[in-house]
Write an enzyme that holds these catalytic residues in place. Sequence first.
Site, PDB file in Angstrom:
ATOM      1  N   GLU A  64       0.798  -0.935  -0.164  1.00 27.30           N
ATOM      2  CA  GLU A  64       0.326  -0.157  -0.102  1.00 27.30           C
ATOM      3  C   GLU A  64       0.764   1.131   0.133  1.00 27.30           C
ATOM      4  O   GLU A  64       1.944   1.335   0.878  1.00 27.30           O
ATOM      5  CB  GLU A  64      -0.904  -0.019   1.271  1.00 27.30           C
ATOM      6  CG  GLU A  64      -1.947   1.387   1.291  1.00 27.30           C
ATOM      7  CD  GLU A  64      -2.592   1.359   0.078  1.00 27.30           C
ATOM      8  OE1 GLU A  64      -3.555   0.493  -0.221  1.00 27.30           O
ATOM      9  OE2 GLU A  64      -2.588   2.364  -0.400  1.00 27.30           O
ATOM     10  N   PHE A  93       9.092  15.944  -1.870  1.00 32.90           N
ATOM     11  CA  PHE A  93       9.908  15.266  -0.957  1.00 32.90           C
ATOM     12  C   PHE A  93      11.118  16.143  -0.934  1.00 32.90           C
ATOM     13  O   PHE A  93      12.141  15.385  -0.651  1.00 32.90           O
ATOM     14  CB  PHE A  93      10.188  13.932  -0.958  1.00 32.90           C
ATOM     15  CG  PHE A  93       8.668  13.157  -0.509  1.00 32.90           C
ATOM     16  CD1 PHE A  93       8.652  12.737   0.694  1.00 32.90           C
ATOM     17  CD2 PHE A  93       7.661  12.936  -1.363  1.00 32.90           C
ATOM     18  CE1 PHE A  93       7.386  12.193   1.244  1.00 32.90           C
ATOM     19  CE2 PHE A  93       6.485  12.253  -1.063  1.00 32.90           C
ATOM     20  CZ  PHE A  93       6.391  12.111   0.120  1.00 32.90           C
ATOM     21  N   GLY A 125      13.242  20.120   6.979  1.00 36.91           N
ATOM     22  CA  GLY A 125      12.350  20.526   8.129  1.00 36.91           C
ATOM     23  C   GLY A 125      12.895  19.821   9.188  1.00 36.91           C
ATOM     24  O   GLY A 125      14.198  19.777   9.593  1.00 36.91           O
ATOM     25  N   GLY A 172       8.671  11.667  10.504  1.00 38.93           N
ATOM     26  CA  GLY A 172       8.187  10.434  11.604  1.00 38.93           C
ATOM     27  C   GLY A 172       7.346   9.901  10.740  1.00 38.93           C
ATOM     28  O   GLY A 172       7.493   9.500   9.608  1.00 38.93           O
ATOM     29  N   ASN A 190       9.633   3.863  -0.117  1.00 39.79           N
ATOM     30  CA  ASN A 190       9.835   4.598   1.191  1.00 39.79           C
ATOM     31  C   ASN A 190      11.363   4.893   1.669  1.00 39.79           C
ATOM     32  O   ASN A 190      11.526   5.989   1.926  1.00 39.79           O
ATOM     33  CB  ASN A 190       9.175   3.693   2.425  1.00 39.79           C
ATOM     34  CG  ASN A 190       7.904   3.908   2.557  1.00 39.79           C
ATOM     35  OD1 ASN A 190       7.176   4.557   1.530  1.00 39.79           O
ATOM     36  ND2 ASN A 190       7.040   3.161   3.435  1.00 39.79           N
ATOM     37  N   CYS A 206       5.758   4.901   8.896  1.00 38.53           N
ATOM     38  CA  CYS A 206       6.353   4.015   7.720  1.00 38.53           C
ATOM     39  C   CYS A 206       7.630   4.346   7.678  1.00 38.53           C
ATOM     40  O   CYS A 206       8.634   3.380   7.653  1.00 38.53           O
ATOM     41  CB  CYS A 206       5.675   4.525   6.602  1.00 38.53           C
ATOM     42  SG  CYS A 206       3.922   3.690   6.452  1.00 38.53           S
TER      43      CYS A 206
HETATM   44  N1  LIG Z   1      -0.244   4.067   7.950  1.00 37.52           N
HETATM   45  C1  LIG Z   1       0.266   4.169   6.660  1.00 37.52           C
HETATM   46  O1  LIG Z   1       0.044   5.405   6.411  1.00 37.52           O
HETATM   47  C2  LIG Z   1       0.783   3.121   5.712  1.00 37.52           C
HETATM   48  C3  LIG Z   1       0.760   3.272   4.431  1.00 37.52           C
HETATM   49  C4  LIG Z   1       1.255   1.974   3.749  1.00 37.52           C
HETATM   50  C5  LIG Z   1       1.553   1.005   4.147  1.00 37.52           C
HETATM   51  N2  LIG Z   1       1.520   0.916   5.561  1.00 37.52           N
HETATM   52  C6  LIG Z   1       1.668  -0.609   6.142  1.00 37.52           C
HETATM   53  O2  LIG Z   1       0.215  -1.168   6.370  1.00 37.52           O
HETATM   54  C7  LIG Z   1       0.404  -2.082   7.549  1.00 37.52           C
HETATM   55  C8  LIG Z   1      -0.768  -1.481   8.641  1.00 37.52           C
HETATM   56  O3  LIG Z   1      -0.355  -0.239   8.887  1.00 37.52           O
HETATM   57  P1  LIG Z   1      -1.500   0.871   9.716  1.00 37.52           P
HETATM   58  O4  LIG Z   1      -0.751   2.102   9.935  1.00 37.52           O
HETATM   59  O5  LIG Z   1      -2.869   0.780   9.258  1.00 37.52           O
HETATM   60  O6  LIG Z   1      -1.447   0.120  11.364  1.00 37.52           O
HETATM   61  P2  LIG Z   1      -2.386   0.169  12.406  1.00 37.52           P
HETATM   62  O7  LIG Z   1      -1.497  -0.073  13.701  1.00 37.52           O
HETATM   63  O8  LIG Z   1      -3.042   1.643  12.086  1.00 37.52           O
HETATM   64  O9  LIG Z   1      -3.386  -0.970  12.384  1.00 37.52           O
HETATM   65  C9  LIG Z   1      -3.097  -2.170  12.540  1.00 37.52           C
HETATM   66  C10 LIG Z   1      -4.342  -2.846  12.993  1.00 37.52           C
HETATM   67  O10 LIG Z   1      -4.214  -4.421  13.092  1.00 37.52           O
HETATM   68  C11 LIG Z   1      -4.643  -4.931  14.174  1.00 37.52           C
HETATM   69  N3  LIG Z   1      -4.234  -6.265  14.298  1.00 37.52           N
HETATM   70  C12 LIG Z   1      -2.907  -6.594  14.790  1.00 37.52           C
HETATM   71  N4  LIG Z   1      -2.950  -7.907  14.998  1.00 37.52           N
HETATM   72  C13 LIG Z   1      -4.193  -8.609  14.423  1.00 37.52           C
HETATM   73  C14 LIG Z   1      -4.711  -9.729  14.044  1.00 37.52           C
HETATM   74  N5  LIG Z   1      -4.161 -10.851  14.283  1.00 37.52           N
HETATM   75  N6  LIG Z   1      -5.935 -10.079  13.530  1.00 37.52           N
HETATM   76  C15 LIG Z   1      -6.738  -8.785  13.255  1.00 37.52           C
HETATM   77  N7  LIG Z   1      -6.192  -7.535  13.732  1.00 37.52           N
HETATM   78  C16 LIG Z   1      -4.889  -7.410  14.183  1.00 37.52           C
HETATM   79  C17 LIG Z   1      -4.380  -3.997  15.479  1.00 37.52           C
HETATM   80  O11 LIG Z   1      -5.216  -4.175  16.412  1.00 37.52           O
HETATM   81  C18 LIG Z   1      -4.551  -2.630  14.638  1.00 37.52           C
HETATM   82  O12 LIG Z   1      -5.929  -2.151  14.838  1.00 37.52           O
HETATM   83  C19 LIG Z   1       1.932  -1.837   8.035  1.00 37.52           C
HETATM   84  O13 LIG Z   1       2.606  -2.858   7.693  1.00 37.52           O
HETATM   85  C20 LIG Z   1       2.430  -0.473   7.420  1.00 37.52           C
HETATM   86  O14 LIG Z   1       3.766  -0.427   7.409  1.00 37.52           O
HETATM   87  C21 LIG Z   1       0.994   1.875   6.393  1.00 37.52           C
END
Ligand SMILES: NC(=O)c1ccc[n+]([C@@H]2O[C@H](COP(=O)([O-])OP(=O)(O)OC[C@H]3O[C@@H](n4cnc5c(N)ncnc54)[C@H](O)[C@@H]3O)[C@@H](O)[C@H]2O)c1
Length: 457
Positions: A154, A255, A259, A263, A214, A266
Amino acid sequence: MNIAVIGAGYVGLVTGACFAELGNQVTCVDVNEQKIQNLSQGILPIYEPGLEPMVISNMHAGRLNFVTSLSELPFDPQVIFIAVGTPSDIDGSADIKYVLEAARNIGAHIQQDCVVVDKSTVPVGMAAQVLSSIQQELKHRHLSLNVDVVSNPEFLREGAAIEDFMRPDRVIIGLDSDHAKNLMLDLYLPILRSPERIYFMNVKDAEMTKYAANAMLATRISFMNEMAVLCERMGVDIENVRIGIGSDARIGNAFLYPGCGYGGSCFPKDVRALIRMAEQYGIDAMILDAVEKRNFQQKQLLPEKIVARFGENLSGLTVGVWGLAFKPGTDDMREASSLVLIEHLIQRGACVQAYDPAAMGLAREIMPKDWFNNDQLTLVDYQYDAVKAADALVLVTEWKPFCYPDVAAMKNLMRQHIIFDGRNQYDPRHMNEAGFEYYGIGRGDVVEVGAVSSAVA
Ligand SMILES: NC(=O)c1ccc[n+]([C@@H]2O[C@H](COP(=O)([O-])OP(=O)(O)OC[C@H]3O[C@@H](n4cnc5c(N)ncnc54)[C@H](O)[C@@H]3O)[C@@H](O)[C@H]2O)c1
């Protein structure tokens, strides 16, 4: 299509809501019971523009619901997305335990063939581990089902997540089966309308693409931060340099903004994970090491500038902070520069008055309780309350209301008229003309960087 999404965080919730919006039947599964209870009542755990109405309207339309276990799915899913967290482990590598737990749960509950899509950012080779965990569980259940594991990293940006999901630059899909390919095309064509921007590749290539993307973006930021530090020493304005190099078509503008450090959930963890991955393969990731080191240093820069201006002991000083989230448009404070700044200020005896348009609720939850002792940290409800009787204002997150502030009001409210602009949002000359002492990042205002003792490093 019947879709299950495991993990209802920033990525899972956006994925679930957007696929429901496109007419699919979606159930989001999360182990956090409170989160699921709230979501079922239309209460969202995160701030993301446009997400709340989308979640609520799709719930009302009967296309989106929330449960705590795959055993509660109202259908047999054709596709299961894994969107759980992959935070940094102690050694900096990606902690894959949540992904493996999700995989075991899939193996323990599915009743029919399906495609499992890994959306979490996972180390190269993870899809094979996911498949093996699913198969082990199926074996325990004496079931033989066809399961394909696809990597679909993603790239959404928090704050613009729905726009990014619904109108992506491209979709990366790593797979090795035709069945999975057709299904992924069915899923994504309504978004992309033409298959040209769907890039199919093998699974490991897709997993690596996410880390490389990233790492590249983090590298651009750290590079510019390094240039900014140099510019400042040399009396050069980095903002002119940024415009000058960004207008080169080979470089581009994105990018390139210097700054007070990157943080979020990711860049920091993904750069660290990639360094560890390289180590495992005997590669010294010299560039990435430097990217991370520069970012660490950059987060010390605002405290250093404040100490350079006011001295090591900040007791008796009141500092207003605008912005707590790691960037505008989100309430996410993971690895935010604001946390480093506030810790330094409090340790040196300053009183901090902080405000953020979206992150106040989360800040109250996650900030260390002892920061609130003796009124050292006050979280205020209004932007201008943060500068009341303040000796300085520090801009940490460039939310729009901070970028065009009421300077006259600030002039009246503040005790001393000093601004530390961690995102170069203000024109130094305008601020000087308005009677403010101005410190930016790399604006040629020659403040000694690194001159502060490591007492609070
Ligand atoms: N946040 C971003 O902007 C972003 C963008 C691209 C990719 N990612 C990637 O996507 C992934 C998720 O990131 P996020 O920011 O959404 O994380 P997050 O911490 O916001 O959400 C993760 C969720 O997973 C749940 N969870 C954990 N173990 C579980 C299980 N076994 N069954 C069901 N639910 C479970 C947690 O309770 C939590 O609600 C990561 O690998 C991150 O690197 C994040």
